[in-house]
Motif scaffolding. Structure first.
Motif, PDB file in Angstrom:
ATOM      1  N   SER A 187     -45.154 -77.078  50.734  1.00 54.29           N
ATOM      2  CA  SER A 187     -43.832 -77.618  50.649  1.00 54.29           C
ATOM      3  C   SER A 187     -42.832 -76.554  50.532  1.00 54.29           C
ATOM      4  O   SER A 187     -42.598 -75.866  51.643  1.00 54.29           O
ATOM      5  CB  SER A 187     -43.683 -78.469  49.387  1.00 54.29           C
ATOM      6  OG  SER A 187     -42.679 -79.485  49.772  1.00 54.29           O
ATOM      7  N   MET A 188     -42.139 -76.212  49.398  1.00 56.74           N
ATOM      8  CA  MET A 188     -41.388 -75.072  49.689  1.00 56.74           C
ATOM      9  C   MET A 188     -41.908 -73.946  49.789  1.00 56.74           C
ATOM     10  O   MET A 188     -41.350 -73.059  50.748  1.00 56.74           O
ATOM     11  CB  MET A 188     -40.515 -75.153  48.414  1.00 56.74           C
ATOM     12  CG  MET A 188     -39.709 -73.749  48.177  1.00 56.74           C
ATOM     13  SD  MET A 188     -38.786 -73.410  46.713  1.00 56.74           S
ATOM     14  CE  MET A 188     -39.970 -72.873  45.528  1.00 56.74           C
ATOM     15  N   TYR A 238     -41.686 -73.618  53.576  1.00 52.33           N
ATOM     16  CA  TYR A 238     -40.459 -73.024  53.855  1.00 52.33           C
ATOM     17  C   TYR A 238     -40.564 -71.536  53.756  1.00 52.33           C
ATOM     18  O   TYR A 238     -39.729 -70.874  54.624  1.00 52.33           O
ATOM     19  CB  TYR A 238     -39.150 -73.728  53.250  1.00 52.33           C
ATOM     20  CG  TYR A 238     -39.103 -75.120  52.904  1.00 52.33           C
ATOM     21  CD1 TYR A 238     -39.907 -75.891  53.778  1.00 52.33           C
ATOM     22  CD2 TYR A 238     -38.605 -75.632  51.858  1.00 52.33           C
ATOM     23  CE1 TYR A 238     -39.667 -77.498  53.507  1.00 52.33           C
ATOM     24  CE2 TYR A 238     -38.424 -77.006  51.600  1.00 52.33           C
ATOM     25  CZ  TYR A 238     -38.959 -77.828  52.309  1.00 52.33           C
ATOM     26  OH  TYR A 238     -39.253 -79.106  52.104  1.00 52.33           O
ATOM     27  N   ARG A 275     -29.539 -82.758  46.542  1.00 54.37           N
ATOM     28  CA  ARG A 275     -29.967 -81.470  46.157  1.00 54.37           C
ATOM     29  C   ARG A 275     -28.749 -81.054  45.038  1.00 54.37           C
ATOM     30  O   ARG A 275     -29.136 -80.720  43.974  1.00 54.37           O
ATOM     31  CB  ARG A 275     -30.285 -80.506  47.253  1.00 54.37           C
ATOM     32  CG  ARG A 275     -31.100 -80.626  48.306  1.00 54.37           C
ATOM     33  CD  ARG A 275     -32.554 -80.734  47.526  1.00 54.37           C
ATOM     34  NE  ARG A 275     -33.554 -80.896  48.825  1.00 54.37           N
ATOM     35  CZ  ARG A 275     -34.872 -80.902  48.617  1.00 54.37           C
ATOM     36  NH1 ARG A 275     -35.313 -81.105  47.528  1.00 54.37           N
ATOM     37  NH2 ARG A 275     -35.869 -81.102  49.829  1.00 54.37           N
ATOM     38  N   LEU A 322     -43.134 -87.270  49.484  1.00 53.91           N
ATOM     39  CA  LEU A 322     -42.183 -86.344  49.694  1.00 53.91           C
ATOM     40  C   LEU A 322     -42.135 -85.842  51.108  1.00 53.91           C
ATOM     41  O   LEU A 322     -41.009 -85.666  51.753  1.00 53.91           O
ATOM     42  CB  LEU A 322     -42.214 -85.269  48.590  1.00 53.91           C
ATOM     43  CG  LEU A 322     -41.846 -85.709  47.031  1.00 53.91           C
ATOM     44  CD1 LEU A 322     -42.003 -84.605  46.358  1.00 53.91           C
ATOM     45  CD2 LEU A 322     -40.529 -86.335  47.111  1.00 53.91           C
ATOM     46  N   GLY A 379     -45.192 -74.698  45.394  1.00 53.82           N
ATOM     47  CA  GLY A 379     -43.885 -75.400  45.704  1.00 53.82           C
ATOM     48  C   GLY A 379     -42.942 -75.607  44.662  1.00 53.82           C
ATOM     49  O   GLY A 379     -43.110 -74.726  43.507  1.00 53.82           O
ATOM     50  N   PHE A 380     -42.126 -76.434  44.721  1.00 54.07           N
ATOM     51  CA  PHE A 380     -40.949 -76.447  43.832  1.00 54.07           C
ATOM     52  C   PHE A 380     -41.064 -77.907  42.960  1.00 54.07           C
ATOM     53  O   PHE A 380     -41.461 -78.779  43.470  1.00 54.07           O
ATOM     54  CB  PHE A 380     -39.565 -76.638  44.568  1.00 54.07           C
ATOM     55  CG  PHE A 380     -38.402 -76.991  43.647  1.00 54.07           C
ATOM     56  CD1 PHE A 380     -37.797 -76.043  43.086  1.00 54.07           C
ATOM     57  CD2 PHE A 380     -38.155 -78.469  43.733  1.00 54.07           C
ATOM     58  CE1 PHE A 380     -36.755 -76.342  42.191  1.00 54.07           C
ATOM     59  CE2 PHE A 380     -36.889 -78.793  42.678  1.00 54.07           C
ATOM     60  CZ  PHE A 380     -36.428 -77.854  42.109  1.00 54.07           C
ATOM     61  N   HIS A 386     -48.445 -85.246  47.001  1.00 53.39           N
ATOM     62  CA  HIS A 386     -47.808 -84.035  47.351  1.00 53.39           C
ATOM     63  C   HIS A 386     -48.467 -82.714  47.056  1.00 53.39           C
ATOM     64  O   HIS A 386     -47.917 -81.754  47.437  1.00 53.39           O
ATOM     65  CB  HIS A 386     -46.312 -84.160  47.051  1.00 53.39           C
ATOM     66  CG  HIS A 386     -45.556 -83.145  47.530  1.00 53.39           C
ATOM     67  ND1 HIS A 386     -44.984 -82.784  48.997  1.00 53.39           N
ATOM     68  CD2 HIS A 386     -44.507 -82.053  46.981  1.00 53.39           C
ATOM     69  CE1 HIS A 386     -44.190 -82.212  49.103  1.00 53.39           C
ATOM     70  NE2 HIS A 386     -43.950 -81.573  47.898  1.00 53.39           N
ATOM     71  N   ARG A 395     -42.578 -79.477  55.692  1.00 51.05           N
ATOM     72  CA  ARG A 395     -41.771 -79.903  56.891  1.00 51.05           C
ATOM     73  C   ARG A 395     -40.861 -78.838  57.609  1.00 51.05           C
ATOM     74  O   ARG A 395     -40.623 -77.867  56.963  1.00 51.05           O
ATOM     75  CB  ARG A 395     -40.793 -81.005  56.326  1.00 51.05           C
ATOM     76  CG  ARG A 395     -39.992 -80.494  55.459  1.00 51.05           C
ATOM     77  CD  ARG A 395     -38.513 -81.529  55.332  1.00 51.05           C
ATOM     78  NE  ARG A 395     -38.541 -82.751  55.151  1.00 51.05           N
ATOM     79  CZ  ARG A 395     -38.829 -83.547  53.899  1.00 51.05           C
ATOM     80  NH1 ARG A 395     -38.845 -82.341  52.926  1.00 51.05           N
ATOM     81  NH2 ARG A 395     -38.860 -84.647  53.496  1.00 51.05           N
ATOM     82  N   ILE A 441     -33.380 -74.441  49.320  1.00 49.27           N
ATOM     83  CA  ILE A 441     -34.132 -75.421  49.992  1.00 49.27           C
ATOM     84  C   ILE A 441     -32.902 -76.090  50.775  1.00 49.27           C
ATOM     85  O   ILE A 441     -33.075 -76.622  51.701  1.00 49.27           O
ATOM     86  CB  ILE A 441     -34.896 -76.470  49.045  1.00 49.27           C
ATOM     87  CG1 ILE A 441     -35.991 -75.972  48.415  1.00 49.27           C
ATOM     88  CG2 ILE A 441     -35.161 -77.810  49.698  1.00 49.27           C
ATOM     89  CD1 ILE A 441     -36.746 -76.679  47.317  1.00 49.27           C
TER      90      ILE A 441
HETATM   91  C1  MLT Z   1     -41.732 -78.899  46.798  1.00 49.00           C
HETATM   92  O1  MLT Z   1     -42.850 -79.485  46.644  1.00 49.00           O
HETATM   93  O2  MLT Z   1     -41.795 -77.463  47.275  1.00 49.00           O
HETATM   94  C2  MLT Z   1     -40.518 -79.611  47.309  1.00 49.00           C
HETATM   95  O3  MLT Z   1     -40.930 -81.116  47.265  1.00 49.00           O
HETATM   96  C3  MLT Z   1     -39.737 -79.071  48.439  1.00 49.00           C
HETATM   97  C4  MLT Z   1     -38.594 -79.994  48.845  1.00 49.00           C
HETATM   98  O4  MLT Z   1     -38.514 -80.861  47.887  1.00 49.00           O
HETATM   99  O5  MLT Z   1     -38.242 -80.044  49.824  1.00 49.00           O
END
Ligand code: MLT
Length: 344
Positions: free
Chosen positions: A171-172, A175, A209, A294, A106-107, A320, A197, A267
């Protein structure tokens, strides 16, 4: 250390360092001090380093050190190797044999969030890359996007000659997985969606962001880490695992500004993936930390309900990043899912 010749005040000396041997828990370096004016070797030294832990027991050479000295791929022991995947070189921890298990971070994290799963999920070829801009991977000044991250992952899969893999994303990373599904569905044998999500960003979230992008540009990764660390880990972890709080903060601080900005733009601009969910027809596991602020469990429940054959597991006492906060529990549910997916 051997002294061969005198050196005099004002002499210019070059010191060359060679790696003689890189073992599992030790490394040997040879140093040579040479005077370029006449080529005379003034002194030579041989140093043997053995890595030990706090109890004085031998412990593996840290990944960072091994990679610095150019350690090459070996799927037997597992090591971080940099793979040329075309536009960029990506670092990845690749370990074990068997069907592919591709783990996307993730990010603004890196491959090491999966270190426990990479170490334990035997029977699978575990591949945990650093996305471009993160960890030991290249960080070009521009050219980021979820589609680019997804294509990078598939190029790495090609390099490893794996036609398919079960993909896990945090998370990311989730995506990115939706993008892998849109662009390379035939490569996906199964899915593990962790703390993610499916919705696109709201107008308010897009503004947040942009603020974070400005913060990264003006003040650097440490300021982003400062802002994010308290939100990323669950309250139980913050109370009971202070060393993990430090590790995660340091991981974020190691991210590059280019990677942070590129990932935040990706994102921010991501498409709504909800329409994709009912079309997913591979075995799917949804995992979420019970204390995730988150991407709270309700979002994972919505994903699970929309995918025809998905199952969901909630990890107690984790936020998270449950794969680091409660590694044994996450590895166990992943192992059970993978076993079933292998048979399906
Ligand atoms: C992540 O963990 O990748 C981030 O929380 C992604 C996000 O901020 O949407």
């Amino acid at each position: 250390m051997e002294y061969h010749a005198p050196a005099f005040a004002g002499d210019i000396l070059e010191v060359h360092t060679h790696l003689d041997k890189l073992g599992n828990t030790s490394l040997e370096l040879r140093h040579e001090a040479r005077r370029p004016a006449d080529g005379v070797v003034v002194a030579a030294a041989h140093l043997l380093f053995v890595m030990i832990d706090a109890q004085g027991r031998p412990t593996p050479v840290p990944d960072e050190v091994a990679v610095f000295f150019g350690r090459r791929a070996s799927t037997r022991t597992g090591e971080v190797v940099r793979y040329d995947v075309g536009e960029v070189t990506l670092a990845a921890d690749v370990r074990g044999d068997g069907p592919g298990l591709f783990l996307i971070h993730g990010f603004p994290l890196d491959r090491t969030i999966w270190k426990h799963q990479v170490a334990t999920l035997s029977g699978w070829r575990r591949i945990a890359p650093d996305l471009r801009g993160f960890g030991f991977s290249d960080a070009p000044p521009g050219g980021y996007g979820l589609a680019t991250f997804a294509d990078d992952c598939i190029r790495l899969l090609d390099r490893l000659r794996l036609p398919k893999a079960v993909f896990a994303g945090l998370s990311m990373g989730g995506y990115v997985l939706f993008e892998v599904l849109r662009r390379h569905r035939e490569r996906v044998a199964g899915l593990i969606l962790c703390d993610t999500r499916a919705e696109a960003e709201s107008a308010e979230a897009r503004r947040a962001r942009d603020e974070m992008i400005a913060l990264a540009r003006d003040e650097g990764p440490a300021a982003v880490a400062e802002r994010m660390t308290p939100r990323v880990l669950g309250r139980t972890t913050q109370r009971t695992q202070p060393q993990l709080v430090v590790q995660v903060r340091e991981m974020m601080e190691r991210a590059t500004v280019a990677g942070i900005v590129g990932a935040l733009e990706a994102i921010r601009d991501r498409p709504d993936s909800r329409a994709l969910l009912p079309t997913i027809d591979v075995p799917t596991l949804v995992v979420v930390g019970e204390e995730d602020e988150l991407t709270p469990p309700a979002l994972s429940r919505a994903i699970t309900e929309a995918i025809p054959s998905a199952a969901m597991t909630t990890i107690p006492g984790a936020g998270h990043v449950p794969m680091l906060e409660a590694p044994t529990a996450v590895s166990r549910v992943m192992a059970e899912f993978l076993e079933a997916a292998r048979d399906s």
